[in-house]
Design a protein around this motif. Structure first.
Motif, PDB file in Angstrom:
ATOM      1  N   ASN A 106       0.703  -1.255  -0.021  1.00  0.00           N
ATOM      2  CA  ASN A 106       0.084   0.174   0.174  1.00  0.00           C
ATOM      3  C   ASN A 106       0.833   1.131  -0.008  1.00  0.00           C
ATOM      4  N   SER A 107       1.611   1.335   0.938  1.00  0.00           N
ATOM      5  CA  SER A 107       2.435   2.708   0.977  1.00  0.00           C
ATOM      6  C   SER A 107       3.284   2.948  -0.263  1.00  0.00           C
ATOM      7  N   TYR A 110       0.945   4.123  -2.988  1.00  0.00           N
ATOM      8  CA  TYR A 110       0.684   5.358  -2.485  1.00  0.00           C
ATOM      9  C   TYR A 110       1.467   6.360  -3.170  1.00  0.00           C
ATOM     10  N   ASP A 111       2.768   6.165  -2.805  1.00  0.00           N
ATOM     11  CA  ASP A 111       3.977   6.898  -3.480  1.00  0.00           C
ATOM     12  C   ASP A 111       3.970   7.038  -4.851  1.00  0.00           C
ATOM     13  N   THR A 114       0.813   9.146  -6.350  1.00  0.00           N
ATOM     14  CA  THR A 114       1.067  10.318  -6.010  1.00  0.00           C
ATOM     15  C   THR A 114       1.833  10.905  -7.089  1.00  0.00           C
ATOM     16  N   LEU A 123      -7.066   8.545  -6.335  1.00  0.00           N
ATOM     17  CA  LEU A 123      -6.160   7.946  -5.509  1.00  0.00           C
ATOM     18  C   LEU A 123      -6.759   6.859  -4.736  1.00  0.00           C
ATOM     19  N   THR A 124      -7.948   7.258  -3.818  1.00  0.00           N
ATOM     20  CA  THR A 124      -8.467   6.527  -2.791  1.00  0.00           C
ATOM     21  C   THR A 124      -9.053   5.392  -3.477  1.00  0.00           C
ATOM     22  N   ASN A 126      -8.316   3.731  -6.156  1.00  0.00           N
ATOM     23  CA  ASN A 126      -7.123   2.721  -6.526  1.00  0.00           C
ATOM     24  C   ASN A 126      -6.388   2.165  -5.435  1.00  0.00           C
ATOM     25  N   ILE A 127      -6.119   2.967  -4.292  1.00  0.00           N
ATOM     26  CA  ILE A 127      -5.559   2.081  -3.355  1.00  0.00           C
ATOM     27  C   ILE A 127      -6.548   1.164  -2.781  1.00  0.00           C
TER      28      ILE A 127
END
Ligand code: ADP
Ligand code: MN
Length: 179
Positions: A106-107, A110-111, A114, A123-124, A126-127
Motif C-alpha cells: 500500500n504505502s 500510494y507513493d 501520488t 487516489l483513494t 485505486n488504493i
C-alpha cells in the motif's frame, strides 16, 4: 480431433493489476526478454478510438469492450502477445495461457500514484482496489485457477524476478509445444 484445444506456438500472457503496480514496466521488460508483442490496451484504445468517449466521473476513456476484442482476435489466435491492462473480465478465457496479477504494498503504491499526479477520489479508489484485491478476484473469477498467478511488485528486485520467472515458464511451454 473434436474438442481438442488449438495450440499456439507462442503463449499469450495477460498482465493485470491496479494502476501503478508495474504492468507496463514489467510487460516492456518481458516483451524484450522473450520476444513477444506488448499490447498496452490503454494506448490501443486511444490510438484506434476503441472507446465511447471520455468518462468525467472516472477520468478515463469509456472503453468499448466489443471493439477491443474484435481488434485483437486475430493477433490472439496467432499467439505471442503480452496484454497489459487493469482489467480483464471481458477478454475471452481461451485467449490466455497465463494471467499474471501484479500486487504492490500500500504505502509503495500510494507513493507511485501520488508521483503520477493522482489525487483525492482517484487516489483513494485505486488504493482500495489494491487493498480489496479486486483484480485478483476478477482474474480468479474469469480464468481457470491454474493459469492465474499473483506476483509481488514492490521493488526492482521483484520486477526482475518476475520477468525471469515468466521467461522460464514461456521457454518451457515453447519446448513442450515443439515436441
Ligand atoms: P502500471 O502500468 O501498472 O500502471 P507502471 O509500469 O507504469 O505501472 O509503473 C508505475 C511506476 O512504478 C513507474 O514509475 C515504474 O517505474 C514504477 N515501478 C513499477 N514496478 C516497479 C517495481 N517492481 N519496483 C520499483 N518501481 C516500479
Ligand atoms: Mn500502464
Amino acid at each position: 480431433g473434436w474438442g481438442s484445444k488449438k495450440k499456439r506456438e507462442k503463449p499469450n500472457i495477460l498482465i493485470t493489476g491496479t494502476p501503478g503496480t508495474g504492468k507496463t514496466t514489467t510487460a516492456t521488460a518481458l516483451a524484450e526478454s522473450i520476444q513477444l508483442r506488448h499490447i498496452n490496451i490503454g494506448d490501443l484504445v486511444k490510438e484506434k478510438n476503441l472507446h465511447d468517449g471520455w468518462d468525467d466521473q472516472f477520468d478515463c476513456y469509456l472503453i468499448n469492450e466489443d471493439l477491443v476484442c474484435d481488434e485483437l482476435e486475430d493477433l490472439m489466435e496467432e499467439g505471442g502477445n503480452i496484454v497489459d491492462y487493469h482489467g480483464g473480465d471481458f477478454f475471452p478465457e481461451r485467449w490466455f495461457d497465463r494471467v499474471v496479477v501484479l500486487q504492490t504494498e500500500n504505502s509503495v503504491l500510494y507513493d507511485r500514484l501520488t508521483k503520477r499526479g493522482y489525487l483525492g477520489q482517484k487516489l483513494t479508489n485505486n488504493i482500495e482496489c489494491e487493498i480489496f484485491q479486486v483484480l485478483l478476484e476478477e482474474a480468479k473469477g474469469n480464468y481457470p485457477e491454474e493459469i492465474v498467478v499473483a506476483l509481488k511488485s514492490d521493488c526492482i528486485e521483484d520486477m526482475n524476478r518476475n520477468v525471469a520467472t515468466l521467461t522460464d515458464w514461456s521457454d518451457e511451454k515453447r519446448e513442450k509445444e515443439g515436441e
